[in-house]
Design a protein around this motif. Structure first.
Motif, PDB file in Angstrom:
ATOM      1  N   TYR A   1       2.418  -1.847  -0.676  1.00  0.00           N
ATOM      2  CA  TYR A   1       2.925  -1.498  -2.012  1.00  0.00           C
ATOM      3  C   TYR A   1       3.139   0.013  -2.111  1.00  0.00           C
ATOM      4  O   TYR A   1       4.171   0.491  -2.583  1.00  0.00           O
ATOM      5  N   ASP A   2       2.119   0.755  -1.684  1.00  0.00           N
ATOM      6  CA  ASP A   2       2.219   2.218  -1.780  1.00  0.00           C
ATOM      7  C   ASP A   2       3.406   2.746  -0.974  1.00  0.00           C
ATOM      8  O   ASP A   2       4.094   3.686  -1.373  1.00  0.00           O
ATOM      9  N   ALA A   3       3.609   2.106   0.143  1.00  0.00           N
ATOM     10  CA  ALA A   3       4.729   2.533   0.992  1.00  0.00           C
ATOM     11  C   ALA A   3       6.051   2.335   0.255  1.00  0.00           C
ATOM     12  O   ALA A   3       6.944   3.186   0.295  1.00  0.00           O
ATOM     13  N   LEU A   4       6.163   1.218  -0.436  1.00  0.00           N
ATOM     14  CA  LEU A   4       7.402   0.952  -1.179  1.00  0.00           C
ATOM     15  C   LEU A   4       7.630   2.045  -2.228  1.00  0.00           C
ATOM     16  O   LEU A   4       8.748   2.532  -2.420  1.00  0.00           O
ATOM     17  N   ALA A   5       6.550   2.441  -2.863  1.00  0.00           N
ATOM     18  CA  ALA A   5       6.670   3.479  -3.891  1.00  0.00           C
ATOM     19  C   ALA A   5       7.105   4.813  -3.278  1.00  0.00           C
ATOM     20  O   ALA A   5       7.825   5.598  -3.892  1.00  0.00           O
ATOM     21  N   LYS A   6       6.665   5.043  -2.051  1.00  0.00           N
ATOM     22  CA  LYS A   6       7.057   6.281  -1.360  1.00  0.00           C
ATOM     23  C   LYS A   6       8.543   6.255  -0.979  1.00  0.00           C
ATOM     24  O   LYS A   6       9.231   7.269  -1.007  1.00  0.00           O
ATOM     25  N   ILE A   7       8.975   5.061  -0.583  1.00  0.00           N
ATOM     26  CA  ILE A   7      10.354   4.942  -0.090  1.00  0.00           C
ATOM     27  C   ILE A   7      11.345   5.050  -1.246  1.00  0.00           C
ATOM     28  O   ILE A   7      12.411   5.652  -1.112  1.00  0.00           O
ATOM     29  N   TRP A   8      11.011   4.406  -2.362  1.00  0.00           N
ATOM     30  CA  TRP A   8      11.922   4.437  -3.506  1.00  0.00           C
ATOM     31  C   TRP A   8      11.254   5.101  -4.709  1.00  0.00           C
ATOM     32  O   TRP A   8      10.983   4.449  -5.712  1.00  0.00           O
ATOM     33  N   PRO A   9      10.965   6.380  -4.597  1.00  0.00           N
ATOM     34  CA  PRO A   9      10.201   7.003  -5.678  1.00  0.00           C
ATOM     35  C   PRO A   9      10.950   6.869  -7.003  1.00  0.00           C
ATOM     36  O   PRO A   9      12.149   7.150  -7.075  1.00  0.00           O
ATOM     37  N   GLY A  10      10.240   6.389  -8.004  1.00  0.00           N
ATOM     38  CA  GLY A  10      10.818   6.322  -9.347  1.00  0.00           C
ATOM     39  C   GLY A  10      11.753   5.151  -9.567  1.00  0.00           C
ATOM     40  O   GLY A  10      12.188   4.924 -10.693  1.00  0.00           O
ATOM     41  N   ARG A  11      12.087   4.414  -8.528  1.00  0.00           N
ATOM     42  CA  ARG A  11      13.040   3.315  -8.745  1.00  0.00           C
ATOM     43  C   ARG A  11      12.256   2.017  -8.890  1.00  0.00           C
ATOM     44  O   ARG A  11      12.218   1.182  -7.989  1.00  0.00           O
ATOM     45  N   GLN A  12      11.665   1.854 -10.062  1.00  0.00           N
ATOM     46  CA  GLN A  12      10.669   0.814 -10.283  1.00  0.00           C
ATOM     47  C   GLN A  12      11.229  -0.589 -10.056  1.00  0.00           C
ATOM     48  O   GLN A  12      10.549  -1.444  -9.503  1.00  0.00           O
ATOM     49  N   LYS A  13      12.473  -0.810 -10.451  1.00  0.00           N
ATOM     50  CA  LYS A  13      13.059  -2.147 -10.300  1.00  0.00           C
ATOM     51  C   LYS A  13      13.082  -2.579  -8.846  1.00  0.00           C
ATOM     52  O   LYS A  13      12.706  -3.694  -8.504  1.00  0.00           O
ATOM     53  N   ILE A  14      13.536  -1.672  -8.036  1.00  0.00           N
ATOM     54  CA  ILE A  14      13.604  -1.977  -6.602  1.00  0.00           C
ATOM     55  C   ILE A  14      12.198  -2.192  -6.055  1.00  0.00           C
ATOM     56  O   ILE A  14      11.946  -3.121  -5.283  1.00  0.00           O
ATOM     57  N   ILE A  15      11.290  -1.328  -6.487  1.00  0.00           N
ATOM     58  CA  ILE A  15       9.919  -1.460  -5.999  1.00  0.00           C
ATOM     59  C   ILE A  15       9.362  -2.830  -6.371  1.00  0.00           C
ATOM     60  O   ILE A  15       8.807  -3.545  -5.527  1.00  0.00           O
ATOM     61  N   ASP A  16       9.544  -3.192  -7.617  1.00  0.00           N
ATOM     62  CA  ASP A  16       9.004  -4.472  -8.073  1.00  0.00           C
ATOM     63  C   ASP A  16       9.541  -5.631  -7.252  1.00  0.00           C
ATOM     64  O   ASP A  16       8.800  -6.521  -6.835  1.00  0.00           O
ATOM     65  N   MET A  17      10.832  -5.622  -7.022  1.00  0.00           N
ATOM     66  CA  MET A  17      11.438  -6.697  -6.254  1.00  0.00           C
ATOM     67  C   MET A  17      10.816  -6.760  -4.860  1.00  0.00           C
ATOM     68  O   MET A  17      10.503  -7.838  -4.346  1.00  0.00           O
ATOM     69  N   ASN A  18      10.622  -5.582  -4.268  1.00  0.00           N
ATOM     70  CA  ASN A  18      10.073  -5.559  -2.914  1.00  0.00           C
ATOM     71  C   ASN A  18       8.590  -5.914  -2.891  1.00  0.00           C
ATOM     72  O   ASN A  18       8.119  -6.521  -1.922  1.00  0.00           O
ATOM     73  N   VAL A  19       7.899  -5.545  -3.933  1.00  0.00           N
ATOM     74  CA  VAL A  19       6.493  -5.954  -4.022  1.00  0.00           C
ATOM     75  C   VAL A  19       6.425  -7.482  -4.010  1.00  0.00           C
ATOM     76  O   VAL A  19       5.619  -8.090  -3.290  1.00  0.00           O
ATOM     77  N   ALA A  20       7.303  -8.092  -4.772  1.00  0.00           N
ATOM     78  CA  ALA A  20       7.334  -9.562  -4.793  1.00  0.00           C
ATOM     79  C   ALA A  20       7.633 -10.108  -3.403  1.00  0.00           C
ATOM     80  O   ALA A  20       7.046 -11.116  -2.967  1.00  0.00           O
ATOM     81  N   ALA A  21       8.528  -9.436  -2.704  1.00  0.00           N
ATOM     82  CA  ALA A  21       8.869  -9.876  -1.345  1.00  0.00           C
ATOM     83  C   ALA A  21       7.648  -9.771  -0.439  1.00  0.00           C
ATOM     84  O   ALA A  21       7.390 -10.656   0.385  1.00  0.00           O
ATOM     85  N   VAL A  22       6.903  -8.693  -0.605  1.00  0.00           N
ATOM     86  CA  VAL A  22       5.700  -8.519   0.218  1.00  0.00           C
ATOM     87  C   VAL A  22       4.733  -9.676  -0.035  1.00  0.00           C
ATOM     88  O   VAL A  22       4.218 -10.294   0.907  1.00  0.00           O
TER      89      VAL A  22
END
Ligand SMILES: Cc1ncc(C[n+]2csc(CCOP(=O)(O)OP(=O)(O)O)c2C)c(N)n1
Ligand SMILES: Cc1ncc(C[n+]2csc(CCOP(=O)(O)OP(=O)(O)O)c2C)c(N)n1
Ligand code: SF4
Ligand code: SF4
Ligand SMILES: [Mg+2]
Ligand SMILES: [Mg+2]
Lengths: 328, 657, 328, 657
Positions: free
Chosen positions: B206-227
């Motif tokens: 999760y933290d890695a996703l936040a690092k990759i897409w800083p501030g882009r919460q929508k994308i992060i959320d989608m990827n968190v779900a994928a994880v």
């Protein structure tokens, strides 16, 4: 030779911009008139010598920097523009004058010529147009018309001619003039105006080369071969030609001026226009554009920024940069 | 070895089960970089040491690229030719890399690819196809990816099938988004499945996703779900017991930054106070300049905002001349390029050399000659770096071997340039530039900015300033363009002390000697530890001579030898000019055998060594297929040498990379 | 893949100029349309494959030579014109098509661009104008307008834009057209005409780069953002614009055409002209000019001249040359 | 030696009285070249052997230039630092060269210059002025040209005053022409006075005039009158008995041509069947191309008129690419340049290298680095010629040492290029290019044109032609662009046998190895006599290793040593790549001492020798003031070495040239 600085009680003269070293151009070379004019222009502009760099290409013309007591930079063949750009970009306070030949500028240097036009950096480029490669003994320069055969050529020139004015306009130079090296007074005026123009200025100087160009000689320019016996060169300021594209000009106005320019630039033969062809005040300078990226560029240009404290420690603070990639 | 084609390339290596060599492959533009980025960050955020190696084609979309990541509790400095875990989501990656998974390792593959004929894989090179098909035929396996998988299983590799399309569908359903959008998480799914397999705590992902897409919460959320989906899927679907590798986060939370070589150099330049960089885009140098462009301003300890003016020029000739022009004004100035661009700078370097301009050129070597292998690595440009320019002028040539050296050397280059008032060529290569590593944040306290001898011309002289006055050290105080009273001339021609062109034979000799003396001064002044470094057992006879990016792999190979009680040492040459001949003569006296290790065809450093000392290497170990050396292959090779092979030139080959 | 040769009973088709190798441009790249058009043009012209060389620069565009079963020469960045010139000069029987990017042609290659114009050598130069450096991942090309920021740029472009049509005209290209890569049919016509033109032809092809140029996309050219919803591109052959400078045209005629050209070349924005801008039949070709020096140039070009007899003895007879310097 | 400034530079040398070392100096553009041309032709027409050396500034008019001519009954291959007879007609030449006239020699000077202050001589370098003034002051002589003359007289030199203005006046009167026209004969007058002094038959001078101005009878007549006037004047005015040198024509009338190095190369290229040359003007290469332009067509044994298409390009980048393009079609193709231009060709050479293009580049070295000394000589570009290009490709580097080699090597270069299908760099230098010599007409029978392996693709294959098919020799038959059925691709990128770009590691290795193998093939095939040549006593231990234009002077020095019973040999390396390491190892084994002689700062050949063999030179004799070496200075230096000097690097200096 001392530092040329105008003081309260003394105006600068061309002498302040001369050097006590011998000059080795051929007797009668058109280049002499050009450096005289530059010296006078510097004096008239009351430039401080240490804030001036004269940057030369390679060729007879490229030797011009030796004849000024300023920072004189004799660069590589065709490369005066990149060197000049580097100096000006890093030290925007300097006045930069480029001096180079037609082979230098439109032969080997043509790529820089073209791309310098895109930047509109504040400098003046004086183009010594003698139609030949002087220093390598008279080969055709890109400014030589097809079919001509100056004396060093074993056969008539089979390559076409570039029109330097057209070239400068096409690529984006914002101030364009033409002078004639034996009319020093006019050249001084042109150089002063070109230096004062806040962007990239170009002066095509018709420069007879008595040694190799036996076609376009002083006599030819003087029109001695013409029935009229009148000089070929006439001055645009004696006509109603208006070179100015005013600040904020719209596209149609720019296009209109380009068409007028083209027509004038195309003239050659018995009547040759000289003077100011273009004075485009509508295009931003490169420094302006850099300021959109680096706000304090003019106050803290590359040569001035304090990069270390007294003990040599870097002033750059990389914490933001490290933070971007910090993991733990 | 020359015809050892599609076949496992190394002895099976034992790597501790709590570390991992992982590979992900896929078409360029399909998210392989992102996948690797997530993986590496997840590991690094868990306090693990990460080493990443990127291989890609000179292409924007479609051709194969892959990323090797090694993760361990101890620092890692090299990739492995073989991996324990391979993630693929399309045909080509599976076809290329299945062979590189070691016994006991595992791989993921996309269900839809199994029936695919090897012959039909779009971009797989003909040679690779032929070899793979022959390999399968020899073993009586179908010439499909099914055959490839069967072979892997026979070699003891776990093969995990995943229906990525189905996973994407469930995600789309779950989040109520269109499949096309959900499909963008394919790489996240793939990464997460790998990490789930090794039971790595998902919070770091999760933290890695936040690092990759800083501030882009929508994308992060989608990827968190994928994880989450992937972790769930792995737990539900696979028998993970047969794959024994497990990855646990580290307790130690030493500060670490994760970056690549281009960034390290850029940071070093910023730290060193570079204020001007010109460049023309070229792989693998571009990323440094575009990084600088994106970080054109930054805070500064003196309050003012710092900046680097970055100028994209029309070509490399312009880049080098512009940088030289800027350097004349006192701005610390550089340009960065690679082979073809450097080739165009040769004339400009000579001008800077004769005019004693402090100019830094960062040279990222790539595969050559000519356009060569634009996105692959080679150490092929040493000869050119040392000899670029007609006639002679002094130059400092400095070669970095890893990200830390890249940073500190990038900064040191400016000190050398200004101290010796000449051209400094800082050599790296593609494998360093695209290598990612987690390293301690660089220490700016280790950097001291030395500006060399700058003239104070207002001290009362008359006439032009004697810029090039001959001195004993060869170094003369230099006025910066724009300084009152410092006026002089500069010319590519031979010149007097005022910089005016001259052809006088005596003045010529004086100036030539003055310039070349700087090289002696530099040789005297530069500490030996900057010139070369010794790794391994300093008393060992078995001596490896190398430079640049090979270091990590060699050091690891030496460690493996040491574990077996075999003593060996590496001598890494860092300063190539002035060449540390005398120092090496002394160091190399007891060497037996002396082994040159280089990523080029003919052993350029070995030849330079001989040129300066007469010492010849006994063996040459070279690799010139455009890919970096792996530690374990080197280790095997050194063993062969210890065992007394007759070969004097050993070429490291690996057809599967 | 076999040698493409039309025979009595079979016309060539584009297929004859395709290769069975995969292509690695991005999906939707404008480059595909260009090679399709070239293949069709070759077929329509019934060229013999072995008499054709496609010469590429470096960039995505520069890879085009791989997609033709002719002599395909992938040169260096910016150098396609010199290589192409060398081939054509030495083997004047070949049809030469240059394929290169805008960065290649007007950035690093600008010097050759300018000087090729002086020669009017019979070849066709197809200029892939996507406004970016594709293969190095989206930096600004010299054709990108100032102030624009395609997605790879960290900040808006601060360098000015070159107009390739203007450039080509200013330096002397004698046939100048513009196409749009998604209108293959029109591009085929342009290429055929350009190849048939006996001098130096230039085709500016507006080539969307879906990967990096998110500003001037297929949709943008289609005018989807316009109120009218009409395509931006219109064709000069649908207007009364006449590109021809006839053989023997006088100076005034040439100038007049240049002005018309300039006006058209300057148009951009909601309406973008395409088609043939210039067809100058008044300028001699380089081969014609060479013949003034080497009479049998066309019959005995550099690649054909017999230089040795069967036993390897030189055919050159140096006696005249020795005589000039003979002392005893 | 470093401060041996304005002073005689050599021991007085004894040269037979029937030979002559003559010098003429004057401002560029004033007819010095014509003067030397007349002198040399007059001598050569009398069957004498002539050697001319030209020194000039990078300037069109006004700066000092001079010509040294040595004339003898035996062949001469070197100039002398000191001359027996000096002709001057203005101030600077007298100031510069009086010191170089040996005891027993003589000089002519213009009457009007005697009072002139040395300080006031326009172009005399400040350093030279200072040194000359100091020299005169030390001796209590006036610091005028009068002082210079007095010093000469004190050193045993005859000084002959001539009032050129008056002579011109008489000529004008006699011919009834204006003085300005008559003044154009000043150089003829000066030459004729020299020849009159040595009592050379004036009919040869007449013939020389006819050679110089073929068909221009009016000019010839005027100059003939000037010759008569000068002969008369010398007889009437001077006491010639004190000057003992006399020049008599030779009885032998062997065929001789008189030409310079640029011409020799151009002729070699024409003979070799070169049909295309691109160039960009640059000293000292230009004259070759302009000579070719002026001789663009010529007769041919097959009846058709032969031709070379010469194209002046926009720069050297274009020149090298255009020549490579032309070579692809089968045309023998070349370009000629010097250091700065060659620096710009580096990228293009790499392209030709990886594409196996038979491309010849003629490289005339001049003084460097950078713009350096554009019209002076140096052997500074060997390192660059060997290493130009990033990464590696095979190249042949061939160095000529005199006009005959220049001719035959220029022709051989094309054979190498086509046989090994690669770049051939033919290195010469300014001193060869502007050196004039009378030599036997070149023998075209010695030239055989070998075109290498050319494919006959119509032999029935399918699909693209495998242009780069790996072979044992590394050489693959090449189809020429335009051949039916020969279609393939060419690319600077690594490629398959069809020339299509590839990044496959295996194909990469194959192609890299295939290319580099050509170097081994060449090393095996090229006869040792082409690789190196031995002069002097082959059994001597005292061994000189050198290359290029020094040969003549070294051979003469060895002859002088031999006259004293000292055995010495010269090993001249001609092929620099593939470097004849094994051959040299054998040859050099007995060398004691081994002395490298080179016209560069750091002994480049010596370093290349060590790189390839480990053998280090014991001594290095170098000259880097931009002027060629003189035989007698070398002879002295070798004597010093035989006497056991401690110096390991001996720099030849001569402030007076
Ligand atoms: C790279 C390079 N190529 C060639 C030269 C040789 N060169 C010196 S001056 C010159 C031409 C000068 O012509 P131009 O620029 O017109 O100047 P002019 O002498 O006419 O003033 C050339 C080609 C050089 N110095 N550097
Ligand atoms: C001398 C040199 N410099 C830089 C490069 C790197 N390079 C490869 S492609 C390219 C730019 C391509 O842009 P463009 O010519 O517009 O072609 P596109 O990819 O857009 O078709 C550059 C700079 C190179 N190959 N050679
Ligand atoms: S050659 Fe021509 S341009 Fe050069 S100095 Fe002489 S007259 Fe001037
Ligand atoms: S990056 Fe742009 S130009 Fe290059 S292939 Fe992709 S879409 Fe085409
Ligand atoms: Mg000129
Ligand atoms: Mg582009």
């Amino acid at each position: 030779m001392t530092t040329a600085t105008a003081t309260a009680n003394r105006k600068l003269t061309a002498k302040d911009f001369q050097v006590p070293f011998p000059n080795d151009w051929c007797p009668g070379c058109g280049d002499f008139g050009i450096i005289n004019a530059v010296q006078q222009a510097f004096a008239r502009l009351e430039l401080e010598a240490h804030k001036v760099a004269v940057v030369g290409g390679i060729g007879c013309s490229g030797k011009a920097p030796y004849y000024f007591p300023v920072y004189g930079v004799h660069t590589l063949h065709g490369r005066l523009l990149p060197f000049a750009h580097g100096i000006k970009l890093a030290n925007p306070e300097m006045t930069i004058v480029g001096v180079g030949g037609d082979g230098d500028g439109l032969g080997i240097g043509a790529g820089h010529f073209v791309n310098a036009g895109r930047r509109n950096l504040d400098m003046t480029y004086i183009f010594f147009n003698n139609e030949v490669y002087g220093l390598t003994k008279g080969q055709a320069a890109p400014t030589l018309a097809m079919g001509l055969q100056p004396k060093s050529l074993p056969a008539p020139n089979i390559q076409g001619q570039l029109n330097p004015l057209m070239m400068a306009m096409s690529v984006g130079f914002t101030w364009i003039g033409r002078g004639y090296s034996y009319n020093v007074k006019k050249v001084v005026d042109l150089i002063v105006a070109a230096i004062e123009h806040p962007g990239l200025s170009f002066i095509d100087i018709l420069q007879p080369c008595p040694t190799y160009n036996n076609l376009h000689t002083k006599d030819w320019y003087a029109g001695k071969d013409l029935d009229s016996g009148q000089p070929r060169i006439y001055w645009l300021d004696d006509t109603d030609y208006d070179p100015v594209i005013p600040e904020g000009a719209d596209d149609a106005a720019v296009l209109g001026k380009m068409n007028e320019f083209l027509t004038k630039a195309h003239e050659w033969g018995d009547e040759i226009p000289a003077g100011v062809f273009l004075d485009n005040r509508a295009t931003s300078t490169f420094a302006d554009r850099i300021e959109t990226r680096i706000e304090n560029y003019r106050a803290q240009p590359p040569n001035k920024r304090e990069i270390a404290d007294e003990s040599g420690r870097p002033t750059a603070d990389l914490s933001e940069i490290f933070d971007e990639v910090r993991m733990t | 070895m020359a015809d050892r084609r599609y076949e496992p390339q190394s002895e099976t290596v034992t790597i501790n089960h709590d570390e991992l060599a992982w590979r992900v492959g896929g078409p360029q533009g399909s998210g392989v970089d992102t996948a690797a980025g997530i993986f590496q960050r997840a590991c690094a955020l868990g306090g693990l040491n990460v080493f990443g190696r990127r291989e890609y084609y000179s292409n924007i979309m479609g051709r194969h690229s892959y990323f090797d990541v090694r993760v361990a509790h101890h620092p890692v400095h090299s990739h492995c030719d073989e991996v324990q875990l391979l993630t693929t989501f399309e045909d080509e990656s599976l076809a290329r890399h299945a062979i590189s998974v070691v016994e006991g390792g595992a791989l993921f593959y996309a269900a839809k690819d199994v029936e695919k004929e090897v012959q039909g894989i779009t971009y797989l090179d003909l040679r690779a196809k032929d070899d793979l098909i022959a390999y399968l035929e020899e073993r009586g396996l179908p010439t499909t990816l099914g055959g490839v998988l069967e072979d892997a299983r026979q070699r003891g590799v776990q093969t995990y099938e995943a229906d990525f399309d189905k996973l994407v569908e469930s995600l789309a359903d779950q989040l109520d988004i269109v499949s096309a959008l959900a499909a963008r998480t394919t790489n996240t799914l793939a990464v997460a499945m790998s990490l789930a397999l090794v039971e790595y705590p998902r919070k770091y992902v999760y933290d890695a996703l936040a690092k990759i897409w800083p501030g882009r919460q929508k994308i992060i959320d989608m990827n968190v779900a994928a994880v989450d989906l992937a972790y769930q899927f792995v737990r539900d679907t696979y028998d993970t017991s047969k794959f024994e590798h497990r990855l646990t986060p580290s307790q130690s939370k030493e500060p670490r930054i994760l970056l690549n070589g281009n960034q390290a150099v850029a940071m070093g330049k910023i730290a060193a106070g570079m204020t001007f960089q010109s460049y023309y885009p070229i792989s693998p140098a571009t990323d440094e300049s575009t990084y600088l462009e994106a970080h054109e301003t930054f805070p500064s300890t003196n309050g003012a905002r710092g900046s680097v003016l970055v100028v994209q020029t029309e070509d490399e000739i312009s880049a080098v001349c512009m940088a030289a022009g800027a350097a004349l004004t006192g701005a610390r100035s550089a340009t960065a390029t690679s082979g073809p661009g450097f080739a165009l700078m040769v004339e400009g370097l000579g001008w800077a050399g004769i005019n004693e301009v402090p100019l830094v050129v960062t040279l990222y070597q790539r595969g050559g000659p000519s356009t060569g292998l634009p996105t692959r690595s080679e150490q092929g440009d040493l000869f050119l770096a040392l000899n670029a320019g007609h006639s002679e002028f002094p130059r400092i040539v400095l070669a970095s071997s890893d990200l830390e050296e890249a940073f500190y050397d990038a900064a040191a280059a400016f000190n050398y340039a200004e101290r010796y008032q000449t051209v400094v060529i800082h050599i790296l290569d593609k494998s360093i530039s695209s290598k990612t590593m987690s390293v301690p944040p660089f220490d700016l306290e280790r950097i001291r900015i030395e500006r060399g001898e700058i003239a104070s011309p207002n001290g009362g002289h008359e006439g032009p300033y004697p810029r090039f006055k001959p001195t004993e050290s060869g170094i003369s105080p230099r006025p910066l363009l724009g300084m009152p009273g410092g006026m002089h001339w500069l010319t590519g021609g031979e010149h007097t002390q005022y910089g005016r062109v001259t052809e006088d034979p005596v003045v010529r000799e004086q100036q030539m000697e003055k310039r070349m003396r700087k090289l002696e001064t530099a040789a005297r002044e530069i500490p030996v530890d900057e010139k070369l470094r010794v790794y391994g057992d300093p008393a060992a006879e078995f001596t490896i001579l190398s430079w640049g990016s090979n270091k990590g792999a060699i050091v690891e190979a030496i460690e493996l030898l040491a574990e077996e009680g075999c003593a060996a040492r590496l001598i890494q040459v860092r300063i190539m000019s002035p060449f540390p001949g005398p120092e090496l003569e002394e160091l190399l006296a007891p060497a037996k055998p002396l082994i040159g290790v280089e990523a080029n065809f003919s052993g350029q450093l070995a030849q330079v060594l001989r040129q300066h000392t007469g010492i010849a290497c006994d063996k040459l170990v070279v690799k010139y297929n455009g890919r970096p050396m792996a530690a374990r292959r080197l280790y095997e090779t050194f063993k062969t040498i210890m065992d007394g092979t007759d070969e004097t030139k050993i070429v490291l080959r690996n057809p599967n990379e």
